[in-house]
Design a protein around this motif. Structure first.
Motif, PDB file in Angstrom:
ATOM      1  N   LYS A   1       6.729   8.126  10.671  1.00 33.04           N
ATOM      2  CA  LYS A   1       7.549   7.321  11.586  1.00 33.04           C
ATOM      3  C   LYS A   1       7.546   5.851  11.166  1.00 33.04           C
ATOM      4  CE  LYS A   1       6.808   8.283  16.094  1.00 33.04           C
ATOM      5  NZ  LYS A   1       5.990   8.825  17.222  1.00 33.04           N
ATOM      6  N   LYS A   2       6.348   5.344  10.817  1.00 31.24           N
ATOM      7  CA  LYS A   2       6.264   3.937  10.360  1.00 31.24           C
ATOM      8  C   LYS A   2       7.104   3.750   9.099  1.00 31.24           C
ATOM      9  CE  LYS A   2       1.588   3.224  12.085  1.00 31.24           C
ATOM     10  NZ  LYS A   2       0.192   3.350  11.658  1.00 31.24           N
ATOM     11  N   ALA A   3       7.021   4.742   8.219  1.00 31.19           N
ATOM     12  CA  ALA A   3       7.766   4.639   6.961  1.00 31.19           C
ATOM     13  C   ALA A   3       9.263   4.554   7.227  1.00 31.19           C
ATOM     14  CB  ALA A   3       7.449   5.855   6.082  1.00 31.19           C
ATOM     15  N   ILE A   4       9.738   5.372   8.158  1.00 31.04           N
ATOM     16  CA  ILE A   4      11.183   5.384   8.445  1.00 31.04           C
ATOM     17  C   ILE A   4      11.599   4.093   9.144  1.00 31.04           C
ATOM     18  CG2 ILE A   4      12.987   6.558   9.789  1.00 31.04           C
ATOM     19  CD1 ILE A   4      11.453   9.191   9.291  1.00 31.04           C
TER      20      ILE A   4
ATOM     21  N   SER B   1       9.683   2.448   1.512  1.00 28.02           N
ATOM     22  CA  SER B   1       8.520   3.167   2.039  1.00 28.02           C
ATOM     23  C   SER B   1       8.296   4.412   1.218  1.00 28.02           C
ATOM     24  CB  SER B   1       8.763   3.609   3.490  1.00 28.02           C
ATOM     25  OG  SER B   1       9.049   2.501   4.301  1.00 28.02           O
ATOM     26  N   LEU B   2       7.039   4.704   0.954  1.00 29.24           N
ATOM     27  CA  LEU B   2       6.721   5.938   0.253  1.00 29.24           C
ATOM     28  C   LEU B   2       5.485   6.559   0.892  1.00 29.24           C
ATOM     29  CD1 LEU B   2       6.947   6.706  -3.487  1.00 29.24           C
ATOM     30  CD2 LEU B   2       4.768   7.158  -2.340  1.00 29.24           C
TER      31      LEU B   2
ATOM     32  N   ASP C   1       0.704  -1.709   4.548  1.00 24.63           N
ATOM     33  CA  ASP C   1       1.780  -1.830   5.533  1.00 24.63           C
ATOM     34  C   ASP C   1       2.225  -3.274   5.635  1.00 24.63           C
ATOM     35  OD1 ASP C   1       3.568  -1.773   7.579  1.00 24.63           O
ATOM     36  OD2 ASP C   1       2.257  -0.750   9.019  1.00 24.63           O
ATOM     37  N   ALA C   2       3.345  -3.567   5.022  1.00 25.84           N
ATOM     38  CA  ALA C   2       3.960  -4.888   5.170  1.00 25.84           C
ATOM     39  C   ALA C   2       5.389  -4.680   5.658  1.00 25.84           C
ATOM     40  CB  ALA C   2       3.938  -5.642   3.845  1.00 25.84           C
TER      41      ALA C   2
END
Lengths: 390, 278
Positions: B192-195, B201-202, B254-255
C-alpha cells in the motif's frame, strides 16, 4: 507556410510535429542526433515531450509505451541503434502499436564511418525483428522536403495500419541542407497534400481481429477498455495463448493487412520509361538523385535510358518491373542489397547489374560509364575499390 | 471464488496455470488486497507484466487495462506510458527477478533515477524457473540449479554484503521494501505504501518455487518443507538484529513523496517552456 533553408533532420522534426507527434524518445547517434536536438527544442513549444533514453532499446520502448498511452510518438537513430530496436520493433509489430522509426543510414557494419552515408539496412528494415510472420512498411526520402512529407505520411500510415513505420533515410538526406516548405497550420498541411489522422482508441473487446482490415483503432491504455496487449501470441481479446490456430490468425493479420493493401503503399518515381529503354537505373534515397542526373545526361546524348526511384521500399513494389531491360541498381553499399530484390522482380529477358559506392555518392560520370558499357555490351567498369591494390 | 478476485480479476485467469504450491498467487492476492484497501477501482490501475512465471501468471488477470512488455523492458515502456497516461492512473508492474535484476536492471536503475511513478513488484522465485530452473541473480550462493549443478558459485545481488535494494536506493528510488510471499499483513501494508508513493517504488518479494527451485536446490517438492525452508531463512530487517538470513524483510527505505516525480517534472518543464515562449 514558411520557406526555410534547413537540414533533413529539421525536416523530419517539423514533419513529425505537423503529424501530431507529441513524444520523441531517443539516444544520441550520428547522423540522427540533430533530430533529437531539434525535437528537444520544438516539442515543448507544442506541448510535447522529449525523453532522452539510457539506450536505444529504452528509446524505442519509451516511444511505443507513449503510443500505448495515446500519444503519437517517434524515435530516430542510425544503424548501430536500429539493431537495438529489434526488441521493441517486434513488440510494436505484434501488439499493433503505431510508432514512427527513423533510421539515418551511415556506413557499416557496426560503428563503421559515423558521418558518411550508407544504405546497409535495406534488408534489415524488411526484417527488423525476429520470428517472421509479419510485413513491414518502409519509406525512403531522397530530399529534405521529401523527408518532411514522408514523415507526415509515415505517421498517417502507422495509424491506419496500426504498426511501426520506418523512414529509411541516409546521412546525406538527414544532414544535407536544402530549401524546405514547413507547414505551420492544419490548412498548410492539407494544402501540401499531406494527410494527418488523429489517434483513435479501440473500445474492445476484439482488440486483435482475425482479419486483414486496416483502420482498426489501436489499443490505448488508461481508458478502462479492458485492453490487453502483450508480447505473446494474442487471442482476439488480447489474452496470451499458445494455441496454434490463434497464431495462424495473428500471423495472417500481420502479413495480409499490409499485403492486401499494397496499393496504398506503392510510392515511386519513374522517368523515361515510355519508349522501352534498354537500360533502367533503379535506386532510392540520395544516390537516386545522381542516377536521375545520369539518365537525363544519357537522354541528352540520345540514349534510351530510363529510371525508377523507389520511395516505398517495403512491401517491395515488384509490380513496377514489367519492362524487359538491363537494370542497374545504384546503391550506397558494396555488397548489393536492392539488386537482389530487383533480380527477383524483373521479367524474363532482363539482366540486373549493380553499381555500389559507400560513404560518398556515385558521380554522374561513373554512372555514364556504366550506362555506356551496358548499351554497348562492353565489360562493365569495376568498382573503384576493386581496382586498388590491397 | 474469492470475493476480491471476483471484484478485481477476470474469471478466465482463475485459477492460474501456476504449479501446485507456487507462492506467486500469494503475492498476486496481496497486491489486489492492497489496491482494495486503498479504495482503488479497476479503472484506477494499469497493470503491466514482464515475461516468465510472474508475467505469464499475472498478465491479463486484472479486470482493467493490461499490458505485457518484452523481457526486462517494461520499465522503459512504463516511462513512455507514464508520460502519456492521466496523472491519477496507477501503474503496477509484476515482474520476475530475472526481469528486474538481470536483463532489465539498467532500465530499473534509470527509472529509479527518474523517480518514475510506478510500483514494481518483483516476484522472485530465486532464479529462472519458467525455463526449467537455471540460477539467477538472487539464487542463494552454493545452491544447485540446472545451470549450477555443482552449486551456484558466483556472487548474487543479495548476499556477501550486497543488497540490490541498496543500489536502487543510491539510484534514487523513493520507496523500497522486501517481503516474502509467506508474510501477511505487513506485506500488504508495505505494498500500500509503495502504491501511495508518487515516485519509484519497488517491493522485492521472494516466493517459493516448488517444482524447479525446490526440486533441485532443496531436494524436495513437498510444499510444507519448502515453506519451512523459506521461514528459516527470513529475517526482519531490524537494525541491530544481525543475521545471515537470505530474506531481510521490512521497509528498506521510505522517502515517499519526497522529491518530484518524473512525469510531473517533464510536464512542469513543458509548461515552463510554453509560459516563457508564448
Amino acid at each position: 507556410m514558411k520557406r526555410v533553408l534547413e537540414t533533413g533532420n529539421a525536416a523530419i522534426t517539423e514533419g513529425a510535429i505537423a503529424a501530431g507527434c507529441r513524444v520523441f524518445a531517443g539516444y544520441p547517434i550520428t547522423p540522427a542526433t540533430e533530430i533529437a536536438e531539434n525535437m528537444s527544442r520544438r516539442l515543448p513549444q507544442v506541448g510535447g515531450y522529449y525523453l532522452q533514453a539510457e539506450d536505444e532499446l529504452a528509446a524505442m520502448h519509451i516511444a511505443v509505451g507513449s503510443s500505448l498511452g495515446g500519444l503519437k510518438a517517434m524515435t530516430a537513430t542510425s544503424g548501430p541503434g536500429f539493431i537495438l530496436y529489434a526488441d521493441p520493433y517486434g513488440w510494436a509489430l505484434g501488439s499493433e502499436i503505431p510508432v514512427v522509426v527513423v533510421n539515418a543510414q551511415r556506413v557499416g557494419p557496426v560503428s563503421g564511418i559515423t558521418g558518411a552515408p550508407g544504405q546497409g539496412e535495406f534488408y534489415f528494415s524488411r526484417y527488423p525483428t525476429q520470428g517472421g510472420n509479419f510485413e513491414t512498411i518502409v519509406l525512403a526520402p531522397a530530399s529534405v522536403q521529401e523527408a518532411l512529407n514522408l514523415t507526415v505520411e509515415a505517421f498517417y500510415l502507422a495509424e491506419r495500419f496500426r504498426m511501426p513505420v520506418t523512414l529509411l533515410a541516409d546521412q546525406l538526406v538527414t544532414d544535407g541542407w536544402e530549401s524546405l516548405s514547413v507547414p505551420e497550420t492544419p490548412d498548410d498541411v492539407a494544402a501540401m497534400g499531406l494527410r494527418v489522422l488523429p489517434r483513435r482508441i479501440h473500445s474492445g473487446p476484439e482488440f486483435y481481429p482475425a482479419s486483414d482490415e486496416i483502420d482498426v483503432p489501436p489499443v490505448v491504455l488508461g481508458h478502462n477498455t479492458g485492453a490487453a496487449c502483450s508480447d505473446w501470441t494474442p487471442t482476439e481479446q488480447g489474452y496470451d495463448t499458445e494455441e496454434v490456430e490463434a497464431q495462424h490468425k495473428h500471423a495472417y493479420r500481420l502479413i495480409y493487412k499490409v499485403r492486401n493493401h499494397r496499393d496504398l503503399l506503392r510510392r515511386y518515381e519513374a522517368y523515361y520509361l515510355d519508349d522501352n529503354p534498354e537500360v533502367v537505373l533503379v535506386s532510392y534515397g540520395s544516390p537516386a538523385r545522381v542516377a536521375k542526373s545520369a539518365v537525363k545526361r544519357a537522354r541528352e546524348r540520345g540514349l534510351k535510358v530510363g529510371g525508377i526511384r523507389l520511395i516505398g521500399l517495403w512491401p517491395f513494389p515488384e509490380e513496377l518491373f514489367t519492362l524487359p531491360a538491363k537494370y542497374l541498381s545504384v546503391e550506397l553499399n558494396n555488397d548489393g542489397q536492392l539488386v537482389r530484390e530487383v533480380q527477383r522482380a524483373v521479367p524474363k529477358g532482363s539482366a540486373v547489374h549493380f553499381f555500389g559506392k559507400c560513404g560518398e555518392l556515385p558521380t554522374v560520370a561513373e554512372l555514364q560509364r556504366m550506362i555506356d558499357a551496358l548499351l554497348s555490351g562492353e565489360p562493365l567498369p569495376a568498382n573503384r575499390w576493386e581496382w586498388e591494390a590491397w | 471464488m474469492d470475493p476480491l478476485a471476483e471484484k478485481y480479476l477476470r474469471p478466465r485467469k482463475i485459477p492460474s496455470t501456476a504449479c501446485s504450491g507456487c507462492g506467486l498467487g500469494q503475492i498476486h492476492k496481496k497486491i489486489v488486497m492492497a489496491i482494495d484497501e486503498l479504495g482503488l477501482g479497476i479503472e484506477d490501475v494499469v497493470w503491466g507484466t514482464g515475461i516468465g512465471c510472474a508475467g505469464r501468471q499475472t498478465f491479463g488477470a486484472w479486470k482493467g487495462d493490461n499490458f505485457a512488455g518484452t523481457h526486462g523492458r517494461v520499465y522503459a515502456i512504463s516511462t513512455g506510458l507514464r508520460v502519456a497516461l492521466p496523472r491519477d492512473k496507477k501503474i503496477v508492474l509484476t515482474v520476475g527477478d530475472g526481469d528486474a535484476f538481470g536483463i532489465g536492471l539498467l532500465h530499473v536503475l534509470h527509472c529509479a533515477r527518474r523517480n518514475l511513478d510506478v510500483t514494481v513488484i518483483v516476484c522472485d522465485n530465486l532464479g529462472y524457473q519458467s525455463t526449467g530452473g537455471q540460477y539467477g541473480w538472487t539464487t542463494p550462493e552454493g545452491y544447485k540449479t540446472d545451470s549450477s549443478p555443482y552449486g551456484m558459485n558466483e556472487p548474487n545481488w543479495v548476499q556477501g554484503g550486497r543488497d540490490v535494494l541498496g543500489i536502487l536506493r543510491e539510484a534514487g528510488a523513493t520507496f523500497l521494501a522486501r517481503h516474502t510471499s509467506l508474510e501477511g499483513r505487513e506485506a500488504v501494508e508495505d505494498i500500500k505504501k509503495a502504491i501511495q508513493n508518487r515516485g519509484f517504488s519497488l517491493v522485492h518479494m521472494p516466493f517459493p518455487c516448488i517444482t524447479n527451485f525446490a526440486g533441485r536446490a532443496l531436494g524436495t517438492r513437498k510444499p510444507v518443507e519448502v515453506y519451512r525452508w523459506f521461514k528459516e531463512h527470513t529475517d526482519g530487517n531490524v537494525p541491530g538484529k544481525p543475521g545471515d538470513a537470505l530474506f531481510k524483510c521490512g521497509v528498506y527505505f521510505d522517502a515517499s513523496n519526497s522529491r518530484v516525480e518524473y512525469s510531473e517534472l517533464v510536464r512542469n518543464n513543458v509548461a515552463e517552456v510554453q509560459r516563457r515562449y508564448r
